[in-house]
Design an enzyme around this catalytic site. Structure first.
Site, PDB file in Angstrom:
ATOM      1  N   ASP A  91       0.726  -1.018  -0.261  1.00  0.00           N
ATOM      2  CA  ASP A  91      -0.087   0.399   0.015  1.00  0.00           C
ATOM      3  C   ASP A  91       1.043   1.100  -0.019  1.00  0.00           C
ATOM      4  OD1 ASP A  91      -1.830  -1.685  -0.035  1.00  0.00           O
ATOM      5  OD2 ASP A  91      -3.215  -0.878   2.241  1.00  0.00           O
ATOM      6  N   LYS A 153      -6.422   3.339  -2.622  1.00  0.00           N
ATOM      7  CA  LYS A 153      -7.486   3.370  -1.925  1.00  0.00           C
ATOM      8  C   LYS A 153      -7.761   5.063  -0.978  1.00  0.00           C
ATOM      9  CE  LYS A 153      -4.789   2.243   3.413  1.00  0.00           C
ATOM     10  NZ  LYS A 153      -3.826   0.902   3.600  1.00  0.00           N
ATOM     11  N   LYS A 182     -10.578   0.119  -2.154  1.00  0.00           N
ATOM     12  CA  LYS A 182     -10.098  -0.280  -0.802  1.00  0.00           C
ATOM     13  C   LYS A 182     -10.334   1.609   0.016  1.00  0.00           C
ATOM     14  CE  LYS A 182      -6.344  -1.084   3.003  1.00  0.00           C
ATOM     15  NZ  LYS A 182      -5.269  -2.381   3.080  1.00  0.00           N
TER      16      LYS A 182
END
Length: 221
Positions: A91, A153, A182
């Site tokens: 991430d 995300k 996400k």
């Protein structure tokens, strides 16, 4: 949707600066027991955690976290090191200042470089929605899609706010067909989790869901 189905979409997260190995180990054990999508932990614990879980749960870690303004070469090194240590999901945080400066090509190239470093492993791109305009969020949907990342995300959980329903709706309308969503930060109830999934999120970044299932105090990320 029952709790077990929700947990399959959860990246069970512990990213506090004070995190100890005993706390990380508990995250690992809970993730294996409740079959979450992954654990999301600091890079310094990746090798130890990967050895501990022995492939029973995916290990996710964060790159350029939480501010995103490291150089691309630094992020690339971090990514390669994390993969070598056993991470299967990355991430990364974008350079938000570059976005404000409209350096779109630089952001896209950085994401592309990190995706190349990931190889077959998953790359999620954190854009920190609470610091962006809707126009910037839409632009990042375009950039993430073009750069070939696997996920967009919402948040680090370390800025002024986390995921919102509105942002997930916006992502769902503007990302490419190969990009997943996400939602992370501030997901404080099972109802919230279910709604994020219904709106189009595929992953949920949170430290709270297992606590909620266990009827424990669900404060935190």
């Amino acid at each position: 949707m029952n709790a077990g189905e929700v947990l399959k979409h959860v990246d069970h997260t512990l990213l506090q600066q004070t995190a100890t190995w005993d706390e990380i180990r508990q995250i690992c054990e809970e993730a294996m027991e409740y079959q979450t999508a992954s654990i999301c932990i600091p890079p310094s614990y990746v090798k130890q955690a990967a050895d501990y879980v022995q492939g029973k749960v995916s290990v996710c870690t964060v790159i350029g976290f939480p501010n995103g303004y490291m150089t691309t070469k630094t992020k690339e090194f971090e990514t390669k090191d994390a993969i070598a240590n056993g991470a299967s999901e990355i991430d990364m945080v974008i350079n938000i200042g570059w976005l404000k400066d409209k350096k779109y090509d630089d952001i896209q190239e950085e994401i592309r470089i990190l995706k190349t470093a990931c190889g077959d492993h998953i790359l999620k791109v954190i854009i920190e929605t609470c610091l962006l305009t809707d126009e910037e969020k839409v632009k990042m949907c375009e950039i993430v899609t073009k750069a070939g990342a696997d996920y967009i995300k919402t948040s680090t959980g370390f800025s002024s706010a986390g995921a919102t329903f509105a942002d997930v709706k916006l992502f769902a309308k503007n990302i490419g067909s190969d990009v997943k969503i996400k939602a992370a930060g501030g997901i404080s109830s099972m109802n919230d989790a279910e709604q994020f999934l219904e709106l189009g999120a595929d992953r949920l970044g949170t430290s709270r869901m297992i606590k909620i299932v266990k009827n424990e105090n669900a404060s935190g990320y």
